[in-house]
Structures are given as C-alpha cells and as structure tokens.
Design an enzyme around this catalytic site. Sequence first.
Site, PDB file in Angstrom:
ATOM      1  CG  ASP A   1      -1.220   6.661  -8.258  1.00 24.00           C
ATOM      2  OD1 ASP A   1      -0.818   6.387  -6.983  1.00 24.00           O
ATOM      3  OD2 ASP A   1      -2.134   7.107  -8.712  1.00 24.00           O
TER       4      ASP A   1
ATOM      5  CD  GLU B   1      -3.737   0.574  -3.629  1.00 27.64           C
ATOM      6  OE1 GLU B   1      -4.630   0.636  -4.344  1.00 27.64           O
ATOM      7  OE2 GLU B   1      -3.503   1.383  -2.629  1.00 27.64           O
TER       8      GLU B   1
END
Length: 540
Positions: free
Chosen positions: A15, A187
């Site tokens: 991420d 997301e």
Amino acid sequence: MPLVRNPILPGFNPDPSILRVGENYYIATSTFEWFPGVQIHHSTDLANWSLVARPLNRKAQLDMRGDPDSCGVWAPCLTHDGERFWLVYTDVKQKDNSFKDTHNYIVHSESIEGPWSDGIYVNSSGFDPSLFHDNDGKKWFINMLQDHRRRPRFFAGIRLQQWDPITERLIGPTKNIFAGTKLDLVEGPHLYKRNGWYYLLTAEGGTAYDHACTLARSRDIWGPYEVHPQNPILSSANAPFAALQRAGHGDIVDTPDGKTYLVHLSGRPTTQRRRCVLGRETAIQEAYWSEDDWLYVKNGPVPSLHVDLPGTHDDSNYWAEKHYTFDGTNGLHSDFQWLRTPEPERIFQIKDRQLQLTGRESIGSWFEQSLVARRQTHFSYDAETVVDFSPTDEREFAGLTAYYCRYNYFYITITADSDGQRELLILSSEASWPEGKMSLPLSDPVKIPNDGKIKLTLSIRGKQLQFYYGLGEQSEVQEIGRIYDASILCDECGGHQAHGSFTGAFVGVACSDINGTGRVAKFDYFTYRPVEHESDRYEV
C-alpha cells in the site's frame, strides 16, 4: 537512465504512498498488526531506499492489542502541505464478519523523523483514508465507504469531506463521489490536481490476482468523475506469467525535471500454487501524461520488472549477512518489530548485551505475546540465534520462529516436560492448514541437558524449511525434525483463501509463559543470512 529491478522495497511493504519534498522522496507503507506502525522510507533517486521512521510509536497514536491478524494499520497516506507532514491511517479492529470496524486517524509533524503528534480521530465510515491539500488552502479527507448491507461486496464507493486543521474535525457536507467500475472493490483513494482537473486514483479488484489501479477525473472535486479510457492503468490480472503479480494500490509522484512515476504494491509468487511468501512489496513504474491529459503507465498496463529511474540501485547490502547484537547503545535494531502492543517494556528489554524476552501469552495471541522478528526479504535464507532459557514445565517455551500469523508458523522451542526435564519441541500449524490448529501428536521431543545455552538455526530454501540445533554457543548443529513446507507462510495461506491476509513472512525469536510467571529467555544475537538459490528464479 539505468534500468532498476523491481521491487524497490522487497518483502512486506504494501500500500505505498509516495511524496516528494524538494529533492527528497518518501514512501509510507502499511504495517498491519506489527508495531511500531507505518514504515517510512527515504530516497533521493527513487532507486535506493532506507528506513527513516516508524511514526506511530506510542499508545496515544496506536494500540493494537486485540486486533486480529491482518488488521491494525491499513493503507497510510503521507502528504506535505508546504509547512508540515501529514499522515493518515486506519486502525482496523475487525474485518471478518458482516461489519468492519475501521477507525481513521491523522498525525502530523514538521520533520519526517518526528516527533509526530498524538493521533487525531477523524471517522470510522471506511478504510484507506487520504488527505488532499488543494491549492486554495482547503484540505479534503477521502476514504472508501463501507455498507454492510451489500455483502459480500460492501465497498460502496469513495467518500469526500472537508477537514478543518484548526478545529481538527470534518466539516461541511459529505458525498460519495465515485462508485468505482466493474472491476469492483473500490478502495485506496488518492486525489491530485493538474491542469484544472481533479484526478482520483483508486485500487480495485481486491488485493489478490485481479488487483488493479483505476484512474478517473473531474473538473469539480465533487464530481462527476469520468473513468480513464483505457482503464485499468495498471494490472497483472490478464498477465498470469508476468513476474510482478497482484499489481495495484498505487500513488503518483513527479520528479523535479517533470517525469512522473507510479508506485504500487505487487507480489512475486513462487511454487505452482502461486504463493507470495514475501507478501505484497512496493514496485515502481514510469508513467507519462498524454496530450489528452490522461496518465498512462509506460509499456502498461502490465507492470515492468525493470524500470528507468534517476538512480542506479546498489544491491550489495540486500545480499549482505545481517548479524544483530544487543549491546544496548542504540536499542533494538530498526529491522525488527513486534506485535500489537505499545508497551514493549512488558515483552522485551536489552540488558547485559542480550535481548531478553519476558514470557507472556502463547504464540498466536492477539493481545500480548513476546515475539520480536524481522521481515523475510529473500526467498531463501538462514537464521541463527543462541538462547539461554530454563523452563520448568511444558507451559514455558522459547526459541526461533518463522512466522506469518496465528494460523501459519513454524517454531522450534526450548521447553520442558512435566517433570522439568528440558527438551526441544517443534510447534507447527502446517498439518492443519488452513484451520490453523496445531495437530497432535507434535513432533517427537529431543531431550537436552537442563543447563547451558542452545544454538537454534533454521534454513529455508524456496519452499523447504529445516530446523537445526547445537548444544552450546560454539557447537556444530544437527538436524531436528522433518522438512516443512515454508510456502504456507504466505498471504494465500494466512487463514484466508483470498483477499483476507495482507502481511508477509517474518523470522525472529519468541518466548511464552502461559503459567503467567513471566519467565525470561535471553538471546545473545540474531543472524539473518540471505542465500541465492535455484528455487528463487522468478523472472520470466
């Protein structure tokens, strides 16, 4: 420019959120249940990176005791508004039933090294928050929006609301500005502004093999947002033999000379079962802005293994042996982390030139266990330690562990039988994967003298793991137990079949005392030795 090989942050570094301040680049990555929270790496050339901070290092910012595996810190976003650094993050308290409890926070600092502020609570409406600083001075908070009525697809879109740094709260209206595309599971949002356009980069497709980066844009921050004509801009979903799989969840950065790069997570699967023991790693791709004001990944959308970067990567340190001693002058080496607790003094201390672990709960506990470990960053390696431990019964044990989560680990322990006779015992969750229960009977214990230090080692060669032991610090080691399947220490086997395990394999030392007396195990050193092995050939 020279070609640099991906990933730029090997091992569990998912991420990525990237930022440039002057000549300095920073990448923040998720740490999930590992403490301290968030890793921030620094570079001046995009090729060579060093860890400079783990900013969430005290209880006022993060307390993950009780957070299940692969919960904790999700998807941090690191930004700078010209005066200070801002970091937003989620602390996930549960994720596996009809609801997700996802608490979002902000911290800030004038220096990347800190000190960082106490955590400022923002909201809990979804995870993967980011903070966008518009050129009119307004700050905007974005996160994915969850709706538990939409099970199993509860990803409802991307939520936007203004953040007031004076009152430290959200203000004004809120809106779901982007519902995502047919790739689903939207997301990981990041907002940018360029040439009068607001660009929204999101992750879609889940974090397994259909993962992707989606780009949309609008003239108004509130939307509507149109989707890139060649969406997704990055994905390995249709390239099953590409070296970098699971590509998605990206962020964009510009160099001083106007070039653009996209960082993203990826995985390098091994074995025919496509298992990513190193977890999700950070890779980088060259990108460019076309005349249509859309961003394209060079040679995309499939990510490239080799990329042109301003710098030349020096991999000599990557292959160097790491021998960690515990002299107490600089505390615990930054390669190491522990699980969940903001009170490390309860589980370890460095004293008398040793790492001393205080036995707490059993391995796999979600609350307080004494386990100190570093990332596995190579497909093959050796690990070694010498431990002094005097257990009194079978409820006290300490040793060396290759660990993914409570469901998946291998652990060679010094323990004792009910009469107090010391023995070596291997604990493993392999036989009962994916249930994550130790099957009985365990491996046959090996009796050892009740006095003296014990050398413990393990060797991983691809998917094969073998333990060894020696009586005394200078002794030759001998095999103990059978060969285990190390490939289960992976996202794909972490207690969930897909989309639910998010970390990577670690190796380290642990101590448990489920009698509750806090018996101490003392470790003289820890060695991690990378090994180039034929099973590591993953380039295609």
